[in-house]
Design an enzyme around this catalytic site. Structure first.
Site, PDB file in Angstrom:
ATOM      1  CB  CYS A 231      39.839  42.254  54.518  1.00  0.00           C
ATOM      2  SG  CYS A 231      40.106  40.702  53.783  1.00  0.00           S
ATOM      3  CB  ALA A 232      43.706  46.760  56.490  1.00  0.00           C
ATOM      4  N   GLY A 236      40.207  49.818  61.624  1.00  0.00           N
ATOM      5  CA  GLY A 236      39.765  49.745  63.080  1.00  0.00           C
ATOM      6  C   GLY A 236      40.756  48.914  63.507  1.00  0.00           C
ATOM      7  CE  LYS A 237      37.251  43.446  63.205  1.00  0.00           C
ATOM      8  NZ  LYS A 237      36.612  44.430  62.276  1.00  0.00           N
ATOM      9  CG  ASP A 255      40.959  47.073  51.846  1.00  0.00           C
ATOM     10  OD1 ASP A 255      40.582  46.449  52.712  1.00  0.00           O
ATOM     11  OD2 ASP A 255      40.317  47.109  50.788  1.00  0.00           O
ATOM     12  CG  ASP A 300      37.242  42.262  59.524  1.00  0.00           C
ATOM     13  OD1 ASP A 300      36.444  41.357  59.742  1.00  0.00           O
ATOM     14  OD2 ASP A 300      37.134  43.293  59.611  1.00  0.00           O
ATOM     15  CB  CYS A 353      30.717  42.033  61.261  1.00  0.00           C
ATOM     16  SG  CYS A 353      30.611  42.858  59.514  1.00  0.00           S
TER      17      CYS A 353
END
Length: 407
Positions: A231-232, A236-237, A255, A300, A353
């Site tokens: 789930c790019a 950022g990651k 994605d 993510d 998050c």
């Protein structure tokens, strides 16, 4: 502090879009900051910070101002007057601002501050879920999530070190400090626009919260591996993974949104990350092709975003209880489907998050009891709460796929 009419009008226009037209605060602010070329950085700072502040405290200010949504322009001016009064700002004699009962505002503020849902300015249902899932920690956590997030940069180790980055920023009159326990993090001592710096244009850093910087490390990657970031998003990651892999090996950045992957390509060029291959997920076939092929998989997962309310305060007004239920189902499906890409002996990180156990450790527990999940061993997890870390609320779990399945 003297209020300037054109700045306050910009704030009112912005609030109208956010509260009444469901626009996203960050997009509204971005657009407003380009409204007048004559505005200096202090003017723009006033517009951005005032909007975010009022969005954050919407419920409290509306209650004090005795107004309810949908807000008319008069209502928005009343909310603004409450904000200014509580900040000790003298209100100008403008026709838009009705006579403001300063003492009554302060009295009402003291009275409402005794009730958490008003004091922390949150919808009832979020308050109930937070209390139910976090117990005693909820009080401190929601209070921490209502403070402004610090600006943290991640030094891009493909191009520099955090020590060099710090001195280069100093040359551009930007003061920073290192963050203990975060290997690549550099934190601004005061907010400023870092995107206009030469150092940024050269790709020496990314803006990335300290908690988010822990995720790529948690995946325990080595240069030369094949890693799938499922789930790019805008990456950022992904970029952090590329740096940790020293550009060796392959990162497949997936994605469902092609526009996000376009942004990732742009960022990767600036960062000098050459081992990233963006792939749009168009059907389950795209996942099946990679079954048992990846040394490492990062999920993510999409989530409620309750851990990042400090930077997205409008999310608490846009979130709905039914969305939370839907997203939990999505998380389970993603874990079950995407975990199949991990090869025997490979590892997987599930991250969100969010601060809610129902999106985090409970999802992992549930997954480990499924047919697919039985092939995995739980190694460790990390629960990050904002009031304990000073950064975003986050969760990450590391799982390993068993070498000999079915034995």
């Amino acid at each position: 502090m003297r209020l300037h009419r054109n700045l306050v009008f910009a704030v009112i226009d912005g609030l109208h879009e956010i509260f009444n037209e469901e626009a996203y605060a960050d997009k509204v602010v971005q657009k407003l900051l380009k409204r007048d070329k004559r505005w200096g950085s202090r003017d723009r700072g006033f517009v951005a910070e005032t909007i975010y502040e009022i969005v954050r405290w919407k419920r409290l200010y509306a209650e004090i101002g005795e107004v309810a949504a949908p807000f008319s322009r008069d209502n928005l001016w009343r909310i603004f007057a409450v904000w200014a009064t509580l900040r000790g700002i003298t209100l100008p004699d403008w026709k838009q601002i009705a006579p403001t009962p300063t003492r009554r505002i302060k009295g009402k503020f003291d009275e409402l501050s005794k009730i958490r849902k008003f004091r922390e300015s949150i919808p009832d249902w979020i308050d109930e879920i937070g209390k139910e899932e976090l117990g005693k920690k909820w009080d401190q956590e929601i209070s921490a999530l209502n403070t402004q997030a610090p600006v943290v940069l991640r030094a891009n180790s493909l191009k520099t070190t955090k020590e060099t980055l710090r001195s280069l920023l100093e040359d551009e009159n930007i003061d920073t400090e290192f963050v203990k326990g975060y290997p690549s993090a550099v934190q601004l001592t005061e907010r400023t626009n870092v995107f206009s710096t030469e150092v940024f244009k050269k790709g020496f850093f990314e803006v990335q919260d300290a908690s988010s910087q822990l995720v790529a490390d948690f995946l325990d990657i080595k240069p030369g591996q094949r890693v799938v970031d499922t789930c790019a998003g805008a990456g950022g990651k992904t970029l952090h993974l590329a740096a940790l892999m020293q550009n060796k090996g392959q990162i497949i950045a997936m994605d469902i949104y092609s526009n996000k992957l376009k942004e990732l390509k742009r960022r990767a060029r600036r960062a000098g990350a050459h081992n990233i291959e963006p792939r749009v997920i168009e059907s389950t076939k795209d996942i099946k092709k990679l079954h048992n092929k990846a040394d490492r998989v990062l999920i993510d997962a999409p989530c409620s975003g309750l851990g990042i309310l400090r930077r997205n305060p409008d999310a608490k007004w846009k979130l709905r209880p039914e969305f939370l239920e839907t997203i939990k189902r999505t998380q389970s499906e993603i874990l079950e489907n995407y975990s199949k890409m991990v090869k025997p002996g490979g590892k997987l990180v599930y991250a969100t998050c969010s601060i809610l156990p129902s999106e985090n450790q409970e999802q992992v527990k549930k997954f480990l009891n499924t047919e697919v999940g039985k092939d995995f061993t739980f190694l460790k997890d990390k629960k990050i709460l904002s009031h304990e870390s000073g950064y975003d609320g986050f969760y990450m779990a590391l799982l390993e796929k068993k070498q000999h399945q079915g034995t």
